[in-house]
Design a protein around this motif. Structure first.
Motif, PDB file in Angstrom:
ATOM      1  N   UNK A   1       9.142 -64.337  21.378  1.00  0.00           N
ATOM      2  CA  UNK A   1      10.579 -64.528  21.437  1.00  0.00           C
ATOM      3  C   UNK A   1      11.222 -63.151  21.429  1.00  0.00           C
ATOM      4  N   UNK A   2      12.134 -62.944  22.372  1.00  0.00           N
ATOM      5  CA  UNK A   2      12.751 -61.646  22.616  1.00  0.00           C
ATOM      6  C   UNK A   2      14.194 -61.694  22.132  1.00  0.00           C
ATOM      7  N   UNK A   3      14.571 -60.739  21.292  1.00  0.00           N
ATOM      8  CA  UNK A   3      15.946 -60.685  20.817  1.00  0.00           C
ATOM      9  C   UNK A   3      16.892 -60.102  21.868  1.00  0.00           C
TER      10      UNK A   3
ATOM     11  N   UNK B   1      -3.952 -55.792  22.599  1.00  0.00           N
ATOM     12  CA  UNK B   1      -3.021 -55.485  21.512  1.00  0.00           C
ATOM     13  C   UNK B   1      -2.068 -56.646  21.263  1.00  0.00           C
ATOM     14  N   UNK B   2      -2.053 -57.610  22.208  1.00  0.00           N
ATOM     15  CA  UNK B   2      -1.128 -58.746  22.131  1.00  0.00           C
ATOM     16  C   UNK B   2       0.293 -58.287  21.844  1.00  0.00           C
ATOM     17  N   UNK B   3       0.735 -57.332  22.669  1.00  0.00           N
ATOM     18  CA  UNK B   3       2.057 -56.738  22.490  1.00  0.00           C
ATOM     19  C   UNK B   3       2.871 -56.899  23.757  1.00  0.00           C
ATOM     20  N   UNK B   4       4.143 -57.232  23.596  1.00  0.00           N
ATOM     21  CA  UNK B   4       5.077 -57.365  24.709  1.00  0.00           C
ATOM     22  C   UNK B   4       6.062 -56.208  24.623  1.00  0.00           C
ATOM     23  N   UNK B   5       6.307 -55.555  25.770  1.00  0.00           N
ATOM     24  CA  UNK B   5       7.202 -54.402  25.837  1.00  0.00           C
ATOM     25  C   UNK B   5       8.133 -54.600  27.030  1.00  0.00           C
TER      26      UNK B   5
ATOM     27  N   UNK C   1       9.664 -72.486  11.329  1.00  0.00           N
ATOM     28  CA  UNK C   1       9.864 -71.248  12.091  1.00  0.00           C
ATOM     29  C   UNK C   1       9.870 -71.574  13.581  1.00  0.00           C
ATOM     30  N   UNK C   2       8.883 -72.352  14.050  1.00  0.00           N
ATOM     31  CA  UNK C   2       8.852 -72.745  15.465  1.00  0.00           C
ATOM     32  C   UNK C   2      10.130 -73.477  15.858  1.00  0.00           C
ATOM     33  N   UNK C   3      10.523 -74.455  15.064  1.00  0.00           N
ATOM     34  CA  UNK C   3      11.738 -75.226  15.378  1.00  0.00           C
ATOM     35  C   UNK C   3      12.961 -74.325  15.436  1.00  0.00           C
ATOM     36  N   UNK C   4      13.076 -73.409  14.494  1.00  0.00           N
ATOM     37  CA  UNK C   4      14.229 -72.511  14.453  1.00  0.00           C
ATOM     38  C   UNK C   4      14.237 -71.571  15.647  1.00  0.00           C
ATOM     39  N   UNK C   5      13.088 -71.030  16.007  1.00  0.00           N
ATOM     40  CA  UNK C   5      13.004 -70.151  17.180  1.00  0.00           C
ATOM     41  C   UNK C   5      13.435 -70.901  18.444  1.00  0.00           C
ATOM     42  N   UNK C   6      13.008 -72.138  18.569  1.00  0.00           N
ATOM     43  CA  UNK C   6      13.403 -72.929  19.747  1.00  0.00           C
ATOM     44  C   UNK C   6      14.895 -73.263  19.714  1.00  0.00           C
ATOM     45  N   UNK C   7      15.449 -73.528  18.529  1.00  0.00           N
ATOM     46  CA  UNK C   7      16.893 -73.761  18.422  1.00  0.00           C
ATOM     47  C   UNK C   7      17.663 -72.503  18.805  1.00  0.00           C
TER      48      UNK C   7
ATOM     49  N   UNK D   1       8.631 -61.077  19.186  1.00  0.00           N
ATOM     50  CA  UNK D   1       7.912 -61.560  18.012  1.00  0.00           C
ATOM     51  C   UNK D   1       7.384 -62.968  18.258  1.00  0.00           C
ATOM     52  N   UNK D   2       6.212 -63.227  17.733  1.00  0.00           N
ATOM     53  CA  UNK D   2       5.649 -64.575  17.806  1.00  0.00           C
ATOM     54  C   UNK D   2       6.104 -65.358  16.581  1.00  0.00           C
ATOM     55  N   UNK D   3       5.989 -66.666  16.653  1.00  0.00           N
ATOM     56  CA  UNK D   3       6.338 -67.507  15.505  1.00  0.00           C
ATOM     57  C   UNK D   3       5.445 -67.179  14.318  1.00  0.00           C
ATOM     58  N   UNK D   4       4.179 -66.917  14.590  1.00  0.00           N
ATOM     59  CA  UNK D   4       3.241 -66.612  13.505  1.00  0.00           C
ATOM     60  C   UNK D   4       3.618 -65.320  12.784  1.00  0.00           C
ATOM     61  N   UNK D   5       3.989 -64.302  13.546  1.00  0.00           N
ATOM     62  CA  UNK D   5       4.377 -63.034  12.939  1.00  0.00           C
ATOM     63  C   UNK D   5       5.678 -63.176  12.140  1.00  0.00           C
ATOM     64  N   UNK D   6       6.634 -63.927  12.686  1.00  0.00           N
ATOM     65  CA  UNK D   6       7.880 -64.144  11.950  1.00  0.00           C
ATOM     66  C   UNK D   6       7.604 -64.921  10.663  1.00  0.00           C
ATOM     67  N   UNK D   7       6.690 -65.876  10.725  1.00  0.00           N
ATOM     68  CA  UNK D   7       6.330 -66.624   9.519  1.00  0.00           C
ATOM     69  C   UNK D   7       5.728 -65.690   8.474  1.00  0.00           C
ATOM     70  N   UNK D   8       4.838 -64.779   8.911  1.00  0.00           N
ATOM     71  CA  UNK D   8       4.258 -63.792   7.984  1.00  0.00           C
ATOM     72  C   UNK D   8       5.351 -62.933   7.344  1.00  0.00           C
TER      73      UNK D   8
END
Length: 147
Positions: free
Chosen positions: A93-95, A108-112, A68-74, A47-54
């Motif tokens: 960011x990959x879980x 598609x701007x998709x990561x798999x 959101x950016x700060x939290x993802x980096x933390x 997920x990107x920061x922008x998508x998580x923000x949405x």
């Protein structure tokens, strides 16, 4: 890599997300809890920061894109996420923090995830004095063939 991060592929309850944050050395603030629930409640994902923000806005979580950016980096620094850079400024960011590589689907701007140990990297350079290689990230770029 922190041991607590290895079970992130399963959906988490609010209680276990709180524990996960504490185990990572992070204070479970309201915003961190809300963002962690959005991130980890759907299994492994990129997920990107922008998508998580949405997603946060849709879930009525009052949070700015900067937070959101700060939290993802933390979360990344704490070993809860893995950062996947696919273009100069485009980061996902990959879980799944385990050792694996990625396909990036252009257009598609998709990561798999690349399944299994199907990538081998040979001939790595010797690390400079006082340094060690921590990880090698391979991103294989794909695009759909013209029909």
């Amino acid at each position: 890599m922190a041991d607590h991060a290895m079970d992130l592929h399963t959906p988490h309850s609010r209680h276990s997300v709180r524990d996960m944050l504490r185990d990572a050395g992070l204070r479970p603030t309201r915003q961190r809890l809300a963002l962690a629930e959005l991130l980890f409640s759907k299994g492994n994902r990129h997920i990107s920061a922008e998508l998580l923000h949405e997603e946060a806005v849709l879930a009525r979580v009052p949070v700015s894109l900067a937070t959101v950016y700060n939290t993802l980096h933390q979360f990344t620094e704490a070993g809860m996420l893995r950062e996947v850079a696919v273009e100069g400024t485009k980061t996902y960011f990959d879980t799944n923090v385990g050792d694996h590589h990625h396909f990036f689907i252009e257009g598609e701007n998709r990561v798999v995830d690349i399944p299994g140990p199907s990538v081998s990297v040979e001939g790595l350079p010797i690390a400079p004095e006082g340094m060690e290689i921590v990880r090698v990230d391979v991103v294989v770029r794909l695009r759909r063939k013209d029909a």
